[in-house]
Scaffold this motif. Structure first.
Motif, PDB file in Angstrom:
ATOM      1  N   MET A  35      52.647  74.458   6.996  1.00 14.11           N
ATOM      2  CA  MET A  35      53.944  74.341   6.332  1.00 14.11           C
ATOM      3  C   MET A  35      53.940  74.996   4.950  1.00 14.11           C
ATOM      4  O   MET A  35      54.954  75.532   4.497  1.00 14.11           O
ATOM      5  N   GLN A  36      52.785  74.955   4.269  1.00 13.29           N
ATOM      6  CA  GLN A  36      52.691  75.659   2.995  1.00 13.29           C
ATOM      7  C   GLN A  36      52.789  77.164   3.203  1.00 13.29           C
ATOM      8  O   GLN A  36      53.428  77.881   2.424  1.00 13.29           O
ATOM      9  N   TYR A  37      52.156  77.636   4.265  1.00  9.76           N
ATOM     10  CA  TYR A  37      52.210  79.061   4.591  1.00  9.76           C
ATOM     11  C   TYR A  37      53.638  79.468   4.969  1.00  9.76           C
ATOM     12  O   TYR A  37      54.123  80.526   4.554  1.00  9.76           O
ATOM     13  N   LEU A  38      54.300  78.609   5.722  1.00 12.67           N
ATOM     14  CA  LEU A  38      55.685  78.864   6.109  1.00 12.67           C
ATOM     15  C   LEU A  38      56.572  78.955   4.874  1.00 12.67           C
ATOM     16  O   LEU A  38      57.445  79.832   4.780  1.00 12.67           O
ATOM     17  N   LEU A  39      56.376  78.035   3.936  1.00  8.25           N
ATOM     18  CA  LEU A  39      57.160  78.057   2.702  1.00  8.25           C
ATOM     19  C   LEU A  39      56.942  79.368   1.953  1.00  8.25           C
ATOM     20  O   LEU A  39      57.896  79.974   1.446  1.00  8.25           O
ATOM     21  N   GLN A  40      55.692  79.814   1.895  1.00 11.05           N
ATOM     22  CA  GLN A  40      55.390  81.069   1.206  1.00 11.05           C
ATOM     23  C   GLN A  40      56.124  82.241   1.853  1.00 11.05           C
ATOM     24  O   GLN A  40      56.728  83.069   1.158  1.00 11.05           O
ATOM     25  N   ILE A  41      56.079  82.311   3.178  1.00 16.51           N
ATOM     26  CA  ILE A  41      56.777  83.391   3.881  1.00 16.51           C
ATOM     27  C   ILE A  41      58.278  83.350   3.585  1.00 16.51           C
ATOM     28  O   ILE A  41      58.898  84.366   3.281  1.00 16.51           O
ATOM     29  N   ARG A  42      58.850  82.161   3.675  1.00 11.90           N
ATOM     30  CA  ARG A  42      60.290  82.034   3.461  1.00 11.90           C
ATOM     31  C   ARG A  42      60.691  82.404   2.042  1.00 11.90           C
ATOM     32  O   ARG A  42      61.687  83.101   1.826  1.00 11.90           O
ATOM     33  N   MET A  43      59.926  81.953   1.057  1.00 12.64           N
ATOM     34  CA  MET A  43      60.291  82.231  -0.323  1.00 12.64           C
ATOM     35  C   MET A  43      60.088  83.706  -0.677  1.00 12.64           C
ATOM     36  O   MET A  43      60.894  84.304  -1.400  1.00 12.64           O
ATOM     37  N   GLN A  44      59.026  84.308  -0.169  1.00 14.00           N
ATOM     38  CA  GLN A  44      58.810  85.734  -0.427  1.00 14.00           C
ATOM     39  C   GLN A  44      59.903  86.577   0.227  1.00 14.00           C
ATOM     40  O   GLN A  44      60.359  87.563  -0.340  1.00 14.00           O
ATOM     41  N   ARG A  45      60.314  86.170   1.423  1.00 13.68           N
ATOM     42  CA  ARG A  45      61.410  86.872   2.092  1.00 13.68           C
ATOM     43  C   ARG A  45      62.712  86.673   1.314  1.00 13.68           C
ATOM     44  O   ARG A  45      63.508  87.606   1.156  1.00 13.68           O
ATOM     45  N   ALA A  46      62.921  85.463   0.791  1.00 10.11           N
ATOM     46  CA  ALA A  46      64.123  85.189   0.004  1.00 10.11           C
ATOM     47  C   ALA A  46      64.167  86.069  -1.244  1.00 10.11           C
ATOM     48  O   ALA A  46      65.233  86.568  -1.623  1.00 10.11           O
ATOM     49  N   PHE A 104      67.933  74.873  -0.055  1.00  8.81           N
ATOM     50  CA  PHE A 104      67.218  76.125  -0.259  1.00  8.81           C
ATOM     51  C   PHE A 104      67.065  76.417  -1.749  1.00  8.81           C
ATOM     52  O   PHE A 104      65.979  76.821  -2.214  1.00  8.81           O
ATOM     53  N   SER A 105      68.143  76.225  -2.516  1.00 14.37           N
ATOM     54  CA  SER A 105      68.101  76.510  -3.952  1.00 14.37           C
ATOM     55  C   SER A 105      67.051  75.652  -4.653  1.00 14.37           C
ATOM     56  O   SER A 105      66.338  76.127  -5.541  1.00 14.37           O
ATOM     57  N   LYS A 106      66.952  74.381  -4.249  1.00 20.02           N
ATOM     58  CA  LYS A 106      65.947  73.490  -4.850  1.00 20.02           C
ATOM     59  C   LYS A 106      64.544  73.967  -4.505  1.00 20.02           C
ATOM     60  O   LYS A 106      63.654  73.971  -5.363  1.00 20.02           O
ATOM     61  N   LYS A 107      64.341  74.361  -3.255  1.00 16.59           N
ATOM     62  CA  LYS A 107      63.036  74.864  -2.836  1.00 16.59           C
ATOM     63  C   LYS A 107      62.679  76.151  -3.589  1.00 16.59           C
ATOM     64  O   LYS A 107      61.544  76.350  -4.023  1.00 16.59           O
ATOM     65  N   PHE A 108      63.660  77.047  -3.719  1.00 20.95           N
ATOM     66  CA  PHE A 108      63.409  78.314  -4.381  1.00 20.95           C
ATOM     67  C   PHE A 108      63.103  78.106  -5.865  1.00 20.95           C
ATOM     68  O   PHE A 108      62.225  78.772  -6.430  1.00 20.95           O
ATOM     69  N   HIS A 109      63.808  77.174  -6.488  1.00 21.97           N
ATOM     70  CA  HIS A 109      63.562  76.886  -7.909  1.00 21.97           C
ATOM     71  C   HIS A 109      62.155  76.328  -8.098  1.00 21.97           C
ATOM     72  O   HIS A 109      61.445  76.704  -9.049  1.00 21.97           O
ATOM     73  N   GLN A 146      67.875  88.220 -13.012  1.00 23.70           N
ATOM     74  CA  GLN A 146      66.675  88.839 -13.559  1.00 23.70           C
ATOM     75  C   GLN A 146      66.406  90.185 -12.892  1.00 23.70           C
ATOM     76  O   GLN A 146      66.040  91.166 -13.547  1.00 23.70           O
ATOM     77  N   LEU A 147      66.573  90.244 -11.565  1.00 23.53           N
ATOM     78  CA  LEU A 147      66.376  91.495 -10.838  1.00 23.53           C
ATOM     79  C   LEU A 147      67.338  92.567 -11.324  1.00 23.53           C
ATOM     80  O   LEU A 147      66.963  93.726 -11.528  1.00 23.53           O
ATOM     81  N   ARG A 148      68.613  92.178 -11.508  1.00 21.32           N
ATOM     82  CA  ARG A 148      69.619  93.145 -11.942  1.00 21.32           C
ATOM     83  C   ARG A 148      69.354  93.614 -13.373  1.00 21.32           C
ATOM     84  O   ARG A 148      69.598  94.776 -13.701  1.00 21.32           O
ATOM     85  N   LYS A 149      68.845  92.717 -14.205  1.00 24.67           N
ATOM     86  CA  LYS A 149      68.526  93.085 -15.581  1.00 24.67           C
ATOM     87  C   LYS A 149      67.394  94.119 -15.604  1.00 24.67           C
ATOM     88  O   LYS A 149      67.457  95.108 -16.322  1.00 24.67           O
ATOM     89  N   VAL A 150      66.362  93.870 -14.794  1.00 22.19           N
ATOM     90  CA  VAL A 150      65.249  94.809 -14.718  1.00 22.19           C
ATOM     91  C   VAL A 150      65.723  96.156 -14.212  1.00 22.19           C
ATOM     92  O   VAL A 150      65.359  97.214 -14.722  1.00 22.19           O
ATOM     93  N   SER A 151      66.592  96.124 -13.198  1.00 23.47           N
ATOM     94  CA  SER A 151      67.124  97.364 -12.643  1.00 23.47           C
ATOM     95  C   SER A 151      67.957  98.116 -13.665  1.00 23.47           C
ATOM     96  O   SER A 151      67.878  99.340 -13.798  1.00 23.47           O
ATOM     97  N   ALA A 152      68.775  97.376 -14.422  1.00 25.40           N
ATOM     98  CA  ALA A 152      69.633  98.002 -15.423  1.00 25.40           C
ATOM     99  C   ALA A 152      68.817  98.604 -16.563  1.00 25.40           C
ATOM    100  O   ALA A 152      69.172  99.629 -17.139  1.00 25.40           O
ATOM    101  N   ASP A 153      67.666  97.965 -16.870  1.00 23.74           N
ATOM    102  CA  ASP A 153      66.794  98.469 -17.930  1.00 23.74           C
ATOM    103  C   ASP A 153      65.946  99.636 -17.470  1.00 23.74           C
ATOM    104  O   ASP A 153      65.206 100.225 -18.255  1.00 23.74           O
ATOM    105  N   TRP A 175      59.682  76.973  -6.265  1.00 23.31           N
ATOM    106  CA  TRP A 175      58.747  78.060  -5.954  1.00 23.31           C
ATOM    107  C   TRP A 175      58.649  79.069  -7.105  1.00 23.31           C
ATOM    108  O   TRP A 175      57.555  79.462  -7.513  1.00 23.31           O
ATOM    109  N   SER A 176      59.786  79.490  -7.631  1.00 20.05           N
ATOM    110  CA  SER A 176      59.806  80.615  -8.570  1.00 20.05           C
ATOM    111  C   SER A 176      60.051  80.233 -10.026  1.00 20.05           C
ATOM    112  O   SER A 176      59.797  81.028 -10.931  1.00 20.05           O
ATOM    113  N   GLY A 177      60.582  79.030 -10.240  1.00 13.29           N
ATOM    114  CA  GLY A 177      60.966  78.651 -11.596  1.00 13.29           C
ATOM    115  C   GLY A 177      62.381  79.066 -11.944  1.00 13.29           C
ATOM    116  O   GLY A 177      62.847  78.819 -13.061  1.00 13.29           O
TER     117      GLY A 177
END
Length: 290
Positions: free
Chosen positions: A226-237, A262-267, A280-287, A269-271
């Motif tokens: 289940m930890q591995y599954l979570l990793q796959i899902r979050m990386q895909r997200a 999902f949002s709670k799980k992602f938070h 954050q992705l769009r900011k990096v892209s814009a910069d 996972w990633s902070g």
């Protein structure tokens, strides 16, 4: 000098041909610690061969740890990212190519988006081919002759990758029962991560007791299924959040029917919440970050 690299050199084909296989450019670089490319897509094939150090490469929701001697392949219109190791960032050489014969050539050597890494592919022939590939675009030869030479070095590189894969396959011992169990579980989780998954059902389907499978899986991967599954899902997200999909669509695509859950799980996972991560992705892209 590229600011994200301690060393960087690249040679471009000034007049690419319309041949079956055409080299577009080739280079070699030493990225800085944690240098990251993507998530993004290219419209050509791109092969990196790791000369030293380590890094991570992800495509189609699967992450691959690559070190010296490994080559990884980026496919046109396939979302990917890669990142240099923090302590020992990789040095790599690369070449980009396209042409009507490109897909068939990679298929012939057993490389695909599902199997994009060729271990043990670095040898003196490969090292020389990379050097010669860059050199042939810096000569005074006509474009026709430069393209002809470049195609020859490209085919040699692909042959070396195919030979490395074949050698690895022939040298591999028959998998033990425990290896087979873990391989089945990894394959199932990787392909079915967007579906409701029960470890008990998975173990029963493959003929193993749940506790036994979990033990074998933990020994092999350092994680529970289940930890591995979570990793796959979050990386895909993370990859899907770089697209124009809604948060609800991303959640559904990685196996969560409830976008809030999902949002709670992602938070966790990633902070970041999915919305914050996308900003954050769009900011990096814009910069213009790479």
């Amino acid at each position: 000098m590229n600011p994200d690299h301690d060393d960087y050199s690249v040679a471009f084909n000034p007049s690419p041909s319309a041949a079956e296989l055409t080299v577009l450019f080739s280079g070699e670089a030493q990225p800085i610690s944690l240098h990251k490319m993507g998530p993004t897509i290219h419209d050509y094939y791109l092969i990196h061969t790791v000369l030293s150090g380590y890094g991570d490469f992800m495509i189609r929701g699967t992450s691959y740890r690559c070190g010296a001697g490994d080559s990884f392949v980026i496919f046109p219109d396939e979302l990917f990212w890669y990142q240099a190791d923090e302590a020992s960032p990789w040095r790599y050489a690369w070449f980009a190519f396209n042409g009507p014969g490109a897909a068939a050539a990679l298929e012939a050597i057993g490389v695909s988006p599902e199997s994009p890494v060729v271990p043990g592919s670095l040898n003196p022939h490969v090292r020389n081919a990379y050097a010669q590939l860059r050199r042939c675009f810096d000569t005074s030869l006509s474009p026709e002759l430069s393209n002809l030479e470049a195609e020859g070095w490209l085919r040699l590189l692909l042959h070396q990758l195919g030979a490395a894969r074949a050698k690895k396959r022939l040298a591999a011992p028959a998998p033990a029962d425990s290896d087979h169990a873990v391989k089945q579980a990894l394959q199932y989780l990787t392909l079915q991560f967007a579906q409701p998954i029960s470890v008990s059902h998975m173990a029963s389907m493959f003929g193993y007791h749940r506790t036994h499978l979990c033990k074998l899986f933990k020994q092999a991967t350092g994680m529970s299924p289940m930890q591995y599954l979570l990793q796959i899902r979050m990386q895909r997200a993370e990859l899907l959040l770089a697209s124009s999909m809604t948060i609800e669509q991303v959640a559904s695509s990685v196996g969560y029917g409830d976008a809030l859950y999902f949002s709670k799980k992602f938070h966790a996972w990633s902070g970041f919440s999915p919305t914050e991560y996308r900003k954050q992705l769009r900011k990096v892209s814009a910069d213009g970050g790479e």
